[in-house]
Design an enzyme around this catalytic site. Structure first.
Site, PDB file in Angstrom:
ATOM      1  N   SER A 113      39.997  51.062  18.612  1.00 57.29           N
ATOM      2  CA  SER A 113      41.336  50.630  19.035  1.00 57.29           C
ATOM      3  C   SER A 113      42.049  49.827  17.958  1.00 57.29           C
ATOM      4  O   SER A 113      41.413  49.067  17.212  1.00 57.29           O
ATOM      5  CB  SER A 113      41.221  49.775  20.299  1.00 57.29           C
ATOM      6  OG  SER A 113      42.474  49.200  20.641  1.00 57.29           O
ATOM      7  N   TYR A 136      38.741  42.532  24.688  1.00 65.23           N
ATOM      8  CA  TYR A 136      38.742  43.990  24.562  1.00 65.23           C
ATOM      9  C   TYR A 136      38.706  44.383  23.089  1.00 65.23           C
ATOM     10  O   TYR A 136      37.861  45.180  22.648  1.00 65.23           O
ATOM     11  CB  TYR A 136      39.974  44.589  25.245  1.00 65.23           C
ATOM     12  CG  TYR A 136      40.233  46.029  24.844  1.00 65.23           C
ATOM     13  CD1 TYR A 136      39.430  47.056  25.317  1.00 65.23           C
ATOM     14  CD2 TYR A 136      41.273  46.354  23.963  1.00 65.23           C
ATOM     15  CE1 TYR A 136      39.648  48.378  24.924  1.00 65.23           C
ATOM     16  CE2 TYR A 136      41.503  47.662  23.570  1.00 65.23           C
ATOM     17  CZ  TYR A 136      40.679  48.673  24.051  1.00 65.23           C
ATOM     18  OH  TYR A 136      40.880  49.965  23.662  1.00 65.23           O
ATOM     19  N   LYS A 172      46.410  54.840  35.103  1.00 62.02           N
ATOM     20  CA  LYS A 172      46.173  53.636  34.314  1.00 62.02           C
ATOM     21  C   LYS A 172      46.952  52.419  34.793  1.00 62.02           C
ATOM     22  O   LYS A 172      46.756  51.312  34.284  1.00 62.02           O
ATOM     23  CB  LYS A 172      46.476  53.907  32.837  1.00 62.02           C
ATOM     24  CG  LYS A 172      45.462  54.857  32.196  1.00 62.02           C
ATOM     25  CD  LYS A 172      45.814  55.175  30.752  1.00 62.02           C
ATOM     26  CE  LYS A 172      45.711  53.973  29.840  1.00 62.02           C
ATOM     27  NZ  LYS A 172      44.324  53.485  29.676  1.00 62.02           N
TER      28      LYS A 172
END
Length: 311
Positions: A113, A136, A172
């Site tokens: 990411s 994250y 999502k």
């Protein structure tokens, strides 16, 4: 056989779809359908079998020959602060699959990411620029570093996704793309909402590298076709565009509506990326010449797709 973890999710299901377009159906889909609405992403796909993500780990030893693993499964909620949960899902699980792929001599292509870069405006695959703002992003960086230290012989590719948007992201919720939210806000309220100015940017002028999910799927398959290529790569377009540009693309498609600007949330201060733009030099060095859609063409294709499925 090809394994796709997170295969009922946003990017995973698009990868399965891209494989199907090639005639590939010998696919094992791995996911967690606690959120049963994700089944909709599987309805039109062709694959050999489905297995729950926890059951999958228990059956690794019984699996036969594996060509490749696309590891897309993860907790992708950037607002999740349960570090134990995040590390179990994004780090420990990934390590097990990494070593499994190595033992099977299978290609291992996984989702990293752009969150690893945090507030850096230089998004280059280099430890000097890797400073995540949330757990994250840290979980993704930790696994990238594990790969850097432990990769040996099989193909291993980490793809640092930037702001992905497109079909199959309906489940999502708050983590869905700006384009998705703008589209639905326009349908329900006749207007779209963007954040007021922040981080030195004017209203709606915060900039991200928005990449269309069909381009993401295409690049995953490019690496499958080039098994001699390993490494960690950015996966964006190489060009930042503003949130205003996304909103205007949605308004243009609908032929109506307006943009309103709402206060920047307190909880996002010091935890928000105001600017991202992928340095794509490493991808260019390995000979990938894919042409990426810009926001205008990508959003149009996306909304055309949504419209066709609502008929």
């Amino acid at each position: 056989m090809i394994i796709v973890t997170g295969g009922a999710g946003f990017i995973g299901s698009n990868i399965v779809h891209a494989l199907n377009l090639r005639g590939e159906e010998n696919i094992l889909v791995v996911d967690d359908l606690t959120d049963g609405t994700k089944f909709k992403n599987l309805v039109d796909l062709k694959f050999k079998d489905y297995i729950d993500k926890d059951e999958f780990l228990l059956k690794l030893d019984s699996l036969g020959k594996i060509k490749a693993i696309f590891h897309e499964g993860a907790c992708s909620d950037t607002t999740e602060w349960n570090g134990k949960y995040m590390m179990e899902n994004n780090y420990e699980y990934s390590k097990k699959l990494f070593h499994f792929a190595e033992n099977k001599k299978a290609s291992f292509i996984y989702a990293s990411s752009a969150a690893v870069y945090g507030s850096n405006t230089i998004c280059k695959v280099d430890p000097a620029y890797e400073q995540p703002l949330n757990v994250y992003g840290y979980s993704k960086l930790l696994f990238d570093n594990y790969v850097r230290k432990n990769h040996k012989s099989n193909q291993v590719v980490g793809l640092r996704y930037f702001n992905v948007y497109g079909p199959r992201e309906f489940h999502k919720n708050k983590m869905a793309s700006v384009a998705f939210h703008c589209h639905n806000q326009l349908l329900s309220e006749g207007k779209v909402k963007l954040f007021e100015g922040s981080g030195g940017y004017d209203n709606g002028e915060q900039r991200r590298d928005f990449i269309y999910v069909k381009d993401v799927a295409a690049l995953n398959l490019w690496f499958l076709d080039n098994p001699e290529t390993s490494g960690i790569f950015n996966l964006g377009t190489g060009r930042s565009q503003s949130f205003n540009e996304v909103a205007h693309a949605v308004l243009k498609w609908h032929g109506k509506g307006e943009i309103v600007y709402i206060p920047f949330p307190e909880q996002l201060k010091n935890r928000y990326q105001h600017f991202t733009e992928a340095d794509m030099s490493l991808l260019e060095k390995v000979g990938c010449t894919h042409t990426f859609k810009n926001v205008a063409s990508g959003v149009k294709d996306y909304l055309d797709d949504l419209a066709s499925k609502s008929l």
